[in-house]
Write an enzyme that holds these catalytic residues in place. Structure first.
Site, mmCIF file in Angstrom:
data_model
loop_
_atom_site.group_PDB
_atom_site.id
_atom_site.type_symbol
_atom_site.label_atom_id
_atom_site.label_comp_id
_atom_site.label_asym_id
_atom_site.label_seq_id
_atom_site.Cartn_x
_atom_site.Cartn_y
_atom_site.Cartn_z
ATOM 1 C CB ALA A 129 7.866 -36.426 -11.151
ATOM 2 N N GLY A 147 12.676 -38.887 -0.238
ATOM 3 C CA GLY A 147 12.225 -39.964 -1.103
ATOM 4 C C GLY A 147 11.015 -40.703 -0.532
ATOM 5 C CD GLU A 207 -1.367 -2.290 2.152
ATOM 6 O OE1 GLU A 207 -2.146 -2.828 2.953
ATOM 7 O OE2 GLU A 207 -0.168 -2.652 2.013
#
Length: 384
Positions: A158, A305, A55
């Site tokens: 992944a 892992g 701001e």
């Protein structure tokens, strides 16, 4: 009255603040847009931890033209003294006629300062709740940390379409494509901490830094997350790359079971956290996260892992899952799955996920979901 124009400008504040993710923690991501006569006068972001608030940046840029303008901000303006003076006082002094915000700030100091009431008392029209759910999710790590003292935990992996992290020979580079790899580096850039277990370091010798040029775009100051290795017995090799990269901080979490000479050697290259262990001799997740929260770290990204991911899920500390699914079949009963540990005995014991979303990520699919332990401010189901 809240209008579609108000929603447009609040959405812009979220877009502006997004690029600062990971740079302002433990503070929230905040941006501001000043509008007058249907024209944008100025924009401001909280760019760095001790920098002026969004701001104030916008008000300074607009100067005298700010009088009579509408101020849009994604989080309630602060009314208390901290590292910066109260934004509310400067909004009033600038002659702003209307303030539109997305969500209230849960910080007790902000609530006690009654900044919104002071704005109203000064004759400023104040309206809130614009894109509130979007703003809550946007600052989900900040909200959890303020409310619980604990960081927001994201578990990312992944995998192949058949649910494998790596081949039976533990080879995983590269399961996913280029777009997913860029996304992974952006996740790191957004996190305060990136966490792996000793096994991942031994298998891959990762750097765990943000290196992709596109993930670093628009950053005025380079920064890497804290790299945290869970190493209960202090067995991390001293020549590991994660211990020999001067541009990024490395912490190693050990337990009392670690040999003192190993801990002393690690302490020459990293910050060592000695924590309690659970019944299995592993790092106690609750103590670890409490320590990180006290350090002012809002978010933790777990990258592996299998054992670490399994123990985090079983400990109930994960808030969000990010899974990248590649259109590949690895196969093999000995190939690694993403989540280890004991696992569910029946489907009734399986972990339920909420607010599941998916989208394409190059040739891969990105799936995001929240666990039942997630921030209740985000209207998610709580743990039964």
């Amino acid at each position: 009255m809240i209008s579609s124009v108000d929603q447009t400008y609040i959405a812009e504040t979220l877009q502006l603040a997004e690029r600062q993710r990971g740079r302002v923690s433990p503070h929230p991501l905040v941006a501001c847009v000043l509008v007058k006569d249907e024209q944008v006068l100025a924009r401001g972001v909280h760019a760095w931890r001790q920098d002026p608030h969004a701001e104030v940046v916008a008000l300074k840029a607009a100067d005298a033209a700010a009088r009579g303008a509408t101020l849009y901000v994604n989080l309630e303006p602060c009314g208390h003294w901290g590292e910066n003076p109260p934004c509310v006082d400067q909004i009033i002094a600038a002659g702003i006629s209307r303030v539109v915000y997305a969500v209230r700030d849960p910080n007790p100091k902000v609530l006690a300062a009654q900044g919104l009431e002071r704005l109203k008392a000064a004759g400023i029209l104040v309206e809130g709740g614009v894109l509130e759910q979007e703003a809550l999710k946007f600052n989900e790590a900040f909200f959890k940390h303020v409310q619980s003292g604990l960081p927001f935990v994201t578990l990312k992996w992944a995998m192949s379409l058949d649910g494998k992290l790596a081949t039976r020979a533990h080879k995983s580079q590269w399961i996913s494509g280029a777009a997913a790899q860029l996304y992974a580096h952006r996740l790191r850039r957004m996190a305060d901490v990136v966490l792996v277990g000793l096994g991942t370091v031994l298998a891959d010798d990762p750097l765990l830094t943000v290196r992709h040029p596109q993930a670093l775009e628009a950053l005025s100051r380079p920064a890497h997350p804290v790299r945290l290795i869970l190493d209960a017995r202090a067995e991390l090799p001293l020549n590991a790359r994660v211990l020999n990269h001067p541009d990024a901080p490395t912490w190693v979490a050990v337990t009392a079971a670690a040999r003192s000479e190993n801990v002393a050697a690690l302490a020459q290259k990293a910050r060592v956290l000695t924590l309690a262990s659970d019944v299995h001799g592993h790092i106690d997740w609750n103590e670890l996260l409490a320590q990180l929260g006290r350090e002012g770290l809002n978010s933790v990204l777990i990258e592996g892992g299998q054992k670490v991911q399994g123990s985090a899920m079983e400990a109930g500390v994960v808030d969000k899952i990010v899974a990248i699914v590649a259109p590949k079949i690895i196969g093999g009963k000995d190939a690694l799955a993403p989540v280890g540990g004991t696992g569910a005995l029946s489907m009734a014991e399986a972990q339920l996920l909420y607010q599941v979303s998916s989208r394409s990520l190059g040739e891969d699919i990105l799936i995001e979901a929240y666990t039942v332990y997630s921030n209740p401010r985000m209207s998610l189901k709580r743990r039964p």
